[in-house]
Enzyme design. Sequence first.
Site, PDB file in Angstrom:
ATOM      1  N   TYR A 183      24.247  49.487  -3.191  1.00 38.03           N
ATOM      2  CA  TYR A 183      23.001  49.162  -3.900  1.00 38.03           C
ATOM      3  C   TYR A 183      21.824  49.808  -3.193  1.00 38.03           C
ATOM      4  CZ  TYR A 183      18.655  47.355  -5.045  1.00 38.03           C
ATOM      5  OH  TYR A 183      17.345  47.322  -5.384  1.00 38.03           O
ATOM      6  N   HIS A 233      21.136  42.031  -2.691  1.00 39.20           N
ATOM      7  CA  HIS A 233      21.380  42.229  -4.130  1.00 39.20           C
ATOM      8  C   HIS A 233      22.502  41.336  -4.647  1.00 39.20           C
ATOM      9  CE1 HIS A 233      20.878  44.790  -7.792  1.00 39.20           C
ATOM     10  NE2 HIS A 233      19.681  44.837  -7.288  1.00 39.20           N
TER      11      HIS A 233
HETATM   12  C1  GCO Z   1      14.475  45.318  -6.347  1.00 42.00           C
HETATM   13  C2  GCO Z   1      15.531  45.148  -7.390  1.00 42.00           C
HETATM   14  C3  GCO Z   1      15.818  46.324  -8.240  1.00 42.00           C
HETATM   15  C4  GCO Z   1      16.786  45.953  -9.331  1.00 42.00           C
HETATM   16  C5  GCO Z   1      16.345  46.570 -10.635  1.00 42.00           C
HETATM   17  C6  GCO Z   1      17.216  46.081 -11.779  1.00 42.00           C
HETATM   18  O1  GCO Z   1      14.514  44.571  -5.348  1.00 42.00           O
HETATM   19  O2  GCO Z   1      13.570  46.145  -6.593  1.00 42.00           O
HETATM   20  O3  GCO Z   1      16.695  44.611  -6.803  1.00 42.00           O
HETATM   21  O4  GCO Z   1      16.222  47.407  -7.509  1.00 42.00           O
HETATM   22  O5  GCO Z   1      18.081  46.378  -9.044  1.00 42.00           O
HETATM   23  O6  GCO Z   1      15.018  46.219 -10.855  1.00 42.00           O
HETATM   24  O7  GCO Z   1      16.867  46.745 -12.960  1.00 42.00           O
HETATM   25 MG    MG Z   2      16.018  43.144  -5.383  1.00 44.78          MG
END
Ligand code: GCO
Ligand code: MG
Length: 427
Positions: A183, A233
């Site tokens: 992620y 995440h």
């Molecule tokens: C963050 C979020 C995003 C999400 C995204 C989903 O902390 O900015 O986790 O990276 O994954 O907004 O569409």
């Molecule tokens: Mg986030």
Amino acid sequence: MNAVSRPETVVRGLEQPWAAVGDLRITGVRAIVTAPEGIPLVVVRVDTNEDGLYGLGCATFTQRWKAVVTYVEEHLARLVVGRYPGDIEDLTRLARFSSYWREGPVGNNAISGLDQALWDIAGKRAGMPVHELLGGKVRAAADTYLHASGADIDAALSHAEELVDAGWRHLRLQVSQPGRGSYGSARLPGPTDPEAPYPEGWRVAEYLRRTPELFAAARERLGEDVELLHDVHSRLTPKQAITLARSLEPYRLFFLEDVLPPEHWDALPGVRAAAPVPIAVGELTTSMTDATRLVLGGGVDLIRSHISAIGGLTPARKLAAAAELVGVRTAWHAPGDTSPIGAAANVALDVTSAAFGIQEGHVYAEPVHKVFPGTLRIQNGWLVPNEQPGWGIDIDESAAARYPADLSGHDAWAAGVRGPDGGLIAP
Ligand code: GCO
Ligand code: MG
């Protein structure tokens, strides 16, 4: 008491319930979708019967934007056309209650678009920026954080150094690991375990090993001053979250985000009590009830709501007030899947709330500035609100039409995170 004008266009039974101030009426509510960065952004435009007076609000739910458009145009518009646009609280409550089964990201994003557009109209009518309608500033600007990442630790820290040199004082660090499920950083090609049923599976043990390594190296290379953040995440169990948090204690994180998925938020108070780092959760809140429970339930140090997913500025300002009363701080969600209008609404809250913690930042590409003239630009890590009436941001609809949205690629990624056994993992 003067007679209430009851224009014909309002749904029978939803006429203006009290004498409106003057003859100003909502005449239209429609959604505009554009993807100048390839990320579908949804904005609602509310038109009135006063020449040139209209408002804009963010309704960005990137993964289900078509549903939001339908909600706005087929269900919401008819409920409020004919109403006086100054009754923001009543109109957004009416919008919420009218679906009976209320809350949820689609409805709340649609209602946020209406809500923020009505705040924009109110500001334009008052000749004041929205932050002044909210009671004025308690700070001049919002400090922001940006995402630094890399395929390996060295690449992630090189990116971080670039952002420090560009003026950022807060950085979210993420690093890839082999397999499909990383992620916040580039996907590394190749299998994690060729013998596994799902050779590209994301391995939690590898993540729990690699993450403290990343932050040990970060403190070594970036020093002690820079504020470091990390986004789990939603990938861990409560025990794994505590293990990770304890492994990160030596590196003084500003916050550790989304340690648990929404399904397990009831375990947050215990995780937070055991975690020696501030816990930030909330981008996945899809109701004021969810968000309020996080703020008042002792499970978070910072609330991270995507404010359009809880219904817009009107609920979010109440959430910020609740946070202030219990010592929780705000860190509104705002990466690329927040429109510049939504980003401006975040900043209006940031500069008017004593509960401000940090603001997630996104450096919009130039096409976004063309589509949304007045889009705020981060200067040396700071976001300063417009002083123009309303949001001080417009939309160039012909420019917007040059960037048609397709179905977001993020949903493919979000449904594609699997472990080596092939089991789906919360994205
Ligand atoms: C963050 C979020 C995003 C999400 C995204 C989903 O902390 O900015 O986790 O990276 O994954 O907004 O569409
Ligand atoms: Mg986030």
